[in-house]
Design an enzyme around this catalytic site. Sequence first.
Site, PDB file in Angstrom:
ATOM      1  N   ARG A  58     -99.795 -75.315  57.461  1.00 47.62           N
ATOM      2  CA  ARG A  58     -99.203 -74.910  56.178  1.00 47.62           C
ATOM      3  C   ARG A  58    -100.249 -74.604  55.102  1.00 47.62           C
ATOM      4  O   ARG A  58     -99.977 -74.729  53.903  1.00 47.62           O
ATOM      5  CB  ARG A  58     -98.247 -75.993  55.633  1.00 47.62           C
ATOM      6  CG  ARG A  58     -96.969 -76.084  56.442  1.00 47.62           C
ATOM      7  CD  ARG A  58     -96.079 -77.200  55.951  1.00 47.62           C
ATOM      8  NE  ARG A  58     -94.908 -77.268  56.789  1.00 47.62           N
ATOM      9  CZ  ARG A  58     -93.678 -76.917  56.393  1.00 47.62           C
ATOM     10  NH1 ARG A  58     -93.460 -76.502  55.175  1.00 47.62           N
ATOM     11  NH2 ARG A  58     -92.676 -76.994  57.229  1.00 47.62           N
ATOM     12  N   GLY A  60    -103.911 -81.428  44.165  1.00 51.01           N
ATOM     13  CA  GLY A  60    -102.648 -80.796  44.538  1.00 51.01           C
ATOM     14  C   GLY A  60    -102.883 -79.513  45.318  1.00 51.01           C
ATOM     15  O   GLY A  60    -102.212 -79.231  46.311  1.00 51.01           O
ATOM     16  N   ARG A  85    -105.847 -89.572  43.796  1.00 49.43           N
ATOM     17  CA  ARG A  85    -105.330 -88.274  43.381  1.00 49.43           C
ATOM     18  C   ARG A  85    -106.170 -87.750  42.225  1.00 49.43           C
ATOM     19  O   ARG A  85    -106.463 -88.481  41.267  1.00 49.43           O
ATOM     20  CB  ARG A  85    -103.860 -88.402  42.956  1.00 49.43           C
ATOM     21  CG  ARG A  85    -103.343 -87.212  42.213  1.00 49.43           C
ATOM     22  CD  ARG A  85    -101.842 -87.114  42.139  1.00 49.43           C
ATOM     23  NE  ARG A  85    -101.400 -86.379  40.966  1.00 49.43           N
ATOM     24  CZ  ARG A  85    -101.571 -85.073  40.758  1.00 49.43           C
ATOM     25  NH1 ARG A  85    -102.180 -84.316  41.658  1.00 49.43           N
ATOM     26  NH2 ARG A  85    -101.149 -84.494  39.648  1.00 49.43           N
ATOM     27  N   ARG A 110    -110.827 -75.269  32.065  1.00 53.35           N
ATOM     28  CA  ARG A 110    -110.257 -76.004  33.200  1.00 53.35           C
ATOM     29  C   ARG A 110    -111.342 -76.410  34.186  1.00 53.35           C
ATOM     30  O   ARG A 110    -111.379 -77.531  34.667  1.00 53.35           O
ATOM     31  CB  ARG A 110    -109.253 -75.119  33.954  1.00 53.35           C
ATOM     32  CG  ARG A 110    -107.831 -75.501  33.712  1.00 53.35           C
ATOM     33  CD  ARG A 110    -106.928 -74.474  34.362  1.00 53.35           C
ATOM     34  NE  ARG A 110    -105.754 -74.330  33.534  1.00 53.35           N
ATOM     35  CZ  ARG A 110    -104.543 -74.749  33.875  1.00 53.35           C
ATOM     36  NH1 ARG A 110    -104.331 -75.290  35.035  1.00 53.35           N
ATOM     37  NH2 ARG A 110    -103.537 -74.621  33.063  1.00 53.35           N
ATOM     38  N   ARG A 121    -108.377 -75.909  46.128  1.00 48.96           N
ATOM     39  CA  ARG A 121    -109.249 -76.798  45.360  1.00 48.96           C
ATOM     40  C   ARG A 121    -109.945 -77.788  46.297  1.00 48.96           C
ATOM     41  O   ARG A 121    -111.113 -78.114  46.114  1.00 48.96           O
ATOM     42  CB  ARG A 121    -108.401 -77.538  44.327  1.00 48.96           C
ATOM     43  CG  ARG A 121    -109.173 -78.399  43.383  1.00 48.96           C
ATOM     44  CD  ARG A 121    -110.019 -77.619  42.424  1.00 48.96           C
ATOM     45  NE  ARG A 121    -109.296 -77.216  41.242  1.00 48.96           N
ATOM     46  CZ  ARG A 121    -109.862 -76.602  40.206  1.00 48.96           C
ATOM     47  NH1 ARG A 121    -111.147 -76.331  40.209  1.00 48.96           N
ATOM     48  NH2 ARG A 121    -109.140 -76.252  39.165  1.00 48.96           N
ATOM     49  N   SER A 172    -104.007 -82.432  37.546  1.00 53.71           N
ATOM     50  CA  SER A 172    -103.905 -82.054  36.135  1.00 53.71           C
ATOM     51  C   SER A 172    -102.622 -82.654  35.585  1.00 53.71           C
ATOM     52  O   SER A 172    -101.743 -83.077  36.338  1.00 53.71           O
ATOM     53  CB  SER A 172    -103.891 -80.529  35.977  1.00 53.71           C
ATOM     54  OG  SER A 172    -102.750 -80.007  36.609  1.00 53.71           O
ATOM     55  N   ASP A 192    -102.795 -79.121  29.579  1.00 49.51           N
ATOM     56  CA  ASP A 192    -101.944 -78.523  28.550  1.00 49.51           C
ATOM     57  C   ASP A 192    -101.301 -79.646  27.752  1.00 49.51           C
ATOM     58  O   ASP A 192    -101.384 -80.809  28.144  1.00 49.51           O
ATOM     59  CB  ASP A 192    -100.877 -77.613  29.178  1.00 49.51           C
ATOM     60  CG  ASP A 192    -100.082 -78.313  30.264  1.00 49.51           C
ATOM     61  OD1 ASP A 192    -100.492 -78.235  31.434  1.00 49.51           O
ATOM     62  OD2 ASP A 192     -99.089 -78.975  29.934  1.00 49.51           O
TER      63      ASP A 192
HETATM   64  N1  HPA Z   1     -95.648 -81.258  33.504  1.00 49.17           N
HETATM   65  C1  HPA Z   1     -95.741 -81.702  34.757  1.00 49.17           C
HETATM   66  N2  HPA Z   1     -96.834 -81.598  35.474  1.00 49.17           N
HETATM   67  C2  HPA Z   1     -97.907 -81.041  34.912  1.00 49.17           C
HETATM   68  C3  HPA Z   1     -97.883 -80.569  33.613  1.00 49.17           C
HETATM   69  C4  HPA Z   1     -96.696 -80.695  32.883  1.00 49.17           C
HETATM   70  O1  HPA Z   1     -96.614 -80.294  31.712  1.00 49.17           O
HETATM   71  N3  HPA Z   1     -99.109 -80.040  33.342  1.00 49.17           N
HETATM   72  C5  HPA Z   1     -99.857 -80.227  34.459  1.00 49.17           C
HETATM   73  N4  HPA Z   1     -99.143 -80.814  35.401  1.00 49.17           N
END
Ligand code: HPA
Length: 235
Positions: free
Chosen positions: A44, A21, A88, A217, A25, A91, A204
Site C-alpha cells: 500500500r 504519517g 509518532r 514546515r 516522509r 504535525s 497551522d
Molecule cells: N486537525 C487535525 N489534525 C491536524 C491538524 C488539524 O488542524 N493540523 C495538522 N494535523
Amino acid sequence: MATPHNAAKIGEIAKTVLLPGDPLRAKVIADTFLEDPVQFNAVRNMFGFTGTYKGKAVSVMGTGMGIPSIGIYSHELIHVYGAQNLIRIGSCGAITDRVKIGDIVMAQGACTDSNYAYQYGLHGTFSAIADFGLLSAAVDAAKAHGFPYAVGNVNSTDIFYNELPTWKDWAKMGCLASEMETYALYCNAARAGVRALGIFTVSDSLVTGEETTAQERQNNFTNMMEVALDVAAQL
Ligand code: HPA
C-alpha cells in the site's frame, strides 16, 4: 511471517520505530538521518525502513492518517514485529494561543472523539498517556537544542473537516492541539505494555487561521526530528 499490511520478515524491524504519517516522509527520514537504510515494506506504499542512528538500530515507517490506520500499523509493529518504543512524529493544529506555529508539541496525554477504546470493555474512560521516560527524554532534548516546545494534552480527532467547532471545547479543557493518531497509539502501547510518545510540529493554528509555508514546515520538521533521534539514540 508478514502481515496483510506489512511485508517485513521478523527481525527486520528495530525495537525503536519512528512513525510519521506520510510514507514519503519516512523515506526522506531514512535517506537523510539513518545509516545504511534498508526498505522492509512497500505494501500500500506504506514505506518502512530500518537503519542505524549513532550505532542504534532504528526503523521508520509511515502510519497513514487517522486512528484506524495507525491502529493497524502500530498493532502489527508491536505484536508481530516486537516493537518496544514507538515514537509518532507528526504535525498538529494549535487550538490555543499558548503554542505557536513551528513549536514542538509533546502529547503528555491524548483525548479523543473516537470510539477506539470501546474494544477494551472498560466501565469508564481511558486516559491515554505517553511513556514518561520517552517524554522526559524528549523534553531534555528540546531544552538542550533550545527548541520552543510545549507539553500537555492533545485531542486525537476522527474529523479533520468538522461541521462543528469542537476544538474549542477541547481547548477549554486545556488541550494544546488537534491531531489524528496519538490516542490509538497510546492505547495500543498501554494494552501491550510497551512505550509510546507522540510529538508534533505545529503546522497551522485553528485559533488564528495561520498556516506554514513549505520552507517553514521543513525547518520546523527538522527540529522535531532531532528531538526524536536524540531520544532513539538513548534507547
Ligand atoms: N486537525 C487535525 N489534525 C491536524 C491538524 C488539524 O488542524 N493540523 C495538522 N494535523
